[in-house]
Design a protein around this motif. Structure first.
Motif, PDB file in Angstrom:
ATOM      1  N   GLU A 162       0.833  -1.207   0.000  1.00 23.66           N
ATOM      2  CA  GLU A 162       0.000   0.000   0.000  1.00 23.66           C
ATOM      3  C   GLU A 162       0.869   1.258   0.000  1.00 23.66           C
ATOM      4  OE1 GLU A 162      -0.332  -2.519   2.065  1.00 23.66           O
ATOM      5  OE2 GLU A 162      -2.211  -3.429   1.343  1.00 23.66           O
ATOM      6  N   GLU A 163       1.978   1.209   0.723  1.00 22.32           N
ATOM      7  CA  GLU A 163       2.872   2.365   0.761  1.00 22.32           C
ATOM      8  C   GLU A 163       3.565   2.571  -0.581  1.00 22.32           C
ATOM      9  OE1 GLU A 163       3.791   1.872   5.547  1.00 22.32           O
ATOM     10  OE2 GLU A 163       5.294   1.288   4.067  1.00 22.32           O
ATOM     11  N   TRP A 164       3.972   1.474  -1.223  1.00 23.91           N
ATOM     12  CA  TRP A 164       4.546   1.582  -2.559  1.00 23.91           C
ATOM     13  C   TRP A 164       3.540   2.175  -3.542  1.00 23.91           C
ATOM     14  CZ3 TRP A 164       9.306   1.878  -3.775  1.00 23.91           C
ATOM     15  CH2 TRP A 164      10.285   1.153  -3.081  1.00 23.91           C
ATOM     16  N   THR A 165       2.285   1.789  -3.398  1.00 22.80           N
ATOM     17  CA  THR A 165       1.243   2.340  -4.273  1.00 22.80           C
ATOM     18  C   THR A 165       1.115   3.846  -4.092  1.00 22.80           C
ATOM     19  OG1 THR A 165      -0.002   0.258  -4.237  1.00 22.80           O
ATOM     20  CG2 THR A 165      -1.214   2.253  -4.832  1.00 22.80           C
ATOM     21  N   ALA A 166       1.148   4.297  -2.832  1.00 17.73           N
ATOM     22  CA  ALA A 166       1.060   5.736  -2.566  1.00 17.73           C
ATOM     23  C   ALA A 166       2.262   6.475  -3.142  1.00 17.73           C
ATOM     24  CB  ALA A 166       0.959   5.976  -1.060  1.00 17.73           C
ATOM     25  N   GLU A 199      -6.123   5.263  -5.644  1.00 18.28           N
ATOM     26  CA  GLU A 199      -6.688   6.133  -6.676  1.00 18.28           C
ATOM     27  C   GLU A 199      -6.264   7.582  -6.486  1.00 18.28           C
ATOM     28  OE1 GLU A 199      -8.447   7.393 -10.010  1.00 18.28           O
ATOM     29  OE2 GLU A 199      -8.369   5.300  -9.407  1.00 18.28           O
ATOM     30  N   THR A 200      -6.451   8.141  -5.287  1.00 18.02           N
ATOM     31  CA  THR A 200      -6.091   9.538  -5.037  1.00 18.02           C
ATOM     32  C   THR A 200      -5.230   9.712  -3.795  1.00 18.02           C
ATOM     33  OG1 THR A 200      -8.079   9.985  -3.696  1.00 18.02           O
ATOM     34  CG2 THR A 200      -8.268  10.286  -6.081  1.00 18.02           C
ATOM     35  N   GLN A 201      -4.928   8.659  -3.070  1.00 18.46           N
ATOM     36  CA  GLN A 201      -4.157   8.785  -1.828  1.00 18.46           C
ATOM     37  C   GLN A 201      -2.670   8.906  -2.142  1.00 18.46           C
ATOM     38  OE1 GLN A 201      -3.481   5.656   1.410  1.00 18.46           O
ATOM     39  NE2 GLN A 201      -5.203   6.810   2.244  1.00 18.46           N
ATOM     40  N   THR A 202      -2.205  10.133  -2.241  1.00 21.24           N
ATOM     41  CA  THR A 202      -0.805  10.402  -2.519  1.00 21.24           C
ATOM     42  C   THR A 202       0.016  10.247  -1.242  1.00 21.24           C
ATOM     43  OG1 THR A 202      -1.182  12.754  -2.147  1.00 21.24           O
ATOM     44  CG2 THR A 202      -1.375  11.949  -4.409  1.00 21.24           C
ATOM     45  N   LEU A 203       1.299  10.532  -1.347  1.00 17.08           N
ATOM     46  CA  LEU A 203       2.217  10.316  -0.230  1.00 17.08           C
ATOM     47  C   LEU A 203       1.819  11.125   1.000  1.00 17.08           C
ATOM     48  CD1 LEU A 203       4.767   8.727   0.424  1.00 17.08           C
ATOM     49  CD2 LEU A 203       6.112  10.618  -0.487  1.00 17.08           C
ATOM     50  N   SER A 204       1.514  12.399   0.808  1.00 20.90           N
ATOM     51  CA  SER A 204       1.139  13.237   1.948  1.00 20.90           C
ATOM     52  C   SER A 204      -0.174  12.777   2.563  1.00 20.90           C
ATOM     53  CB  SER A 204       1.038  14.701   1.516  1.00 20.90           C
ATOM     54  OG  SER A 204       0.116  14.844   0.448  1.00 20.90           O
ATOM     55  N   LEU A 205      -1.122  12.355   1.735  1.00 24.58           N
ATOM     56  CA  LEU A 205      -2.393  11.849   2.258  1.00 24.58           C
ATOM     57  C   LEU A 205      -2.202  10.518   2.970  1.00 24.58           C
ATOM     58  CD1 LEU A 205      -4.854  12.670  -0.675  1.00 24.58           C
ATOM     59  CD2 LEU A 205      -4.285  14.040   1.329  1.00 24.58           C
ATOM     60  N   ALA A 206      -1.279   9.691   2.469  1.00 24.45           N
ATOM     61  CA  ALA A 206      -1.003   8.414   3.135  1.00 24.45           C
ATOM     62  C   ALA A 206      -0.353   8.643   4.493  1.00 24.45           C
ATOM     63  CB  ALA A 206      -0.097   7.557   2.251  1.00 24.45           C
TER      64      ALA A 206
END
Length: 231
Positions: free
Chosen positions: A6-10, A177-184
């Motif tokens: 999940e972190e790689w996806t972000a 879909e929209t969860q970028t690094l800062s949102l993660a």
């Protein structure tokens, strides 16, 4: 340090969003910066104010404006979705658009300063040699402004990489879909056991930002050397 899928996806999504935001904003920023640097027109002050507006507005307000204009039920957003198949709200393309809007002032300013610093006699010489305005811009002005363009592009990329407020307001935080690094990072901090994940993602964000800044400096120095050699 081991990252979860999940972190790689972000991380991948953040890189895609920041890259797309920079590509979307760069041509417009070059045109706007050139207009503000070289042209005098009645609405020039208003355009300058609009360019810098995202810097002074709360990011949430920018997100609300984007949502009211480009949401699925908004007039513009509904038209684009129905007739052109373009949808921005709650999609990664919307995250890229929000990031591009927020980073736009940081992209325009160094490019404008680069245009301001160009010796006009070089452009005049190209004109006397028969170069038309488009060719003069492409062969003389643009290469001389390249260091500023590179600096602005990296600032835009770095700002887009860390964009939070406008993004979460406009497209929410949807994993994958929209969860970028800062949102993660923010989502991890909301979990009781999320401190370690937030710390890992923070280290990744710092590493990417530092790499981008160093690359920008290397490219800008090379461009300045080439411009000095050409002059």
């Amino acid at each position: 340090m081991t990252l979860t899928p999940e972190e790689w996806t972000a991380i991948r999504l953040s890189l895609a969003v920041a890259s797309m935001a920079t590509l979307l904003a760069l041509p417009v920023a070059i045109g706007v910066a050139y207009a503000l640097s070289r042209w005098r027109f009645p609405l020039r002050t208003l355009l300058d104010a609009l360019v810098h507006l995202p810097l002074v507005l709360p990011p949430v307000v920018t997100g609300i404006i984007l949502l009211s204009l480009l949401g699925r039920r908004a007039p513009v957003g509904g038209f684009l979705a129905e007739y052109l198949g373009l949808s921005f709200s709650f999609r990664w393309t919307g995250a890229a658009l929000a990031a591009a809007v927020m980073a736009f002032p940081l992209l325009v300013r160094p490019i404008r300063l680069a245009f301001d610093s160009i010796d006009r006699e070089l452009e005049s010489t190209a004109s006397t040699l028969g170069a038309s305005p488009p060719w003069r811009f492409a062969l003389v002005t643009l290469p001389l402004a390249l260091p500023g363009i590179l600096s602005g592009a990296v600032l835009c990329f770095a700002k887009a990489l860390g964009e939070f407020g406008a993004t979460i307001t406009f497209v929410s935080s949807i994993p994958g879909e929209t969860q970028t690094l800062s949102l993660a990072i923010y989502a991890a901090l909301q979990r009781p056991d999320g401190d370690a994940a937030a710390f890992r993602l923070t280290l990744v964000a710092v590493a990417i930002a530092m790499s981008a800044v160093l690359l920008s400096e290397i490219l800008a120095r090379r461009a300045r050397r080439q411009a000095a050699g050409g002059a």
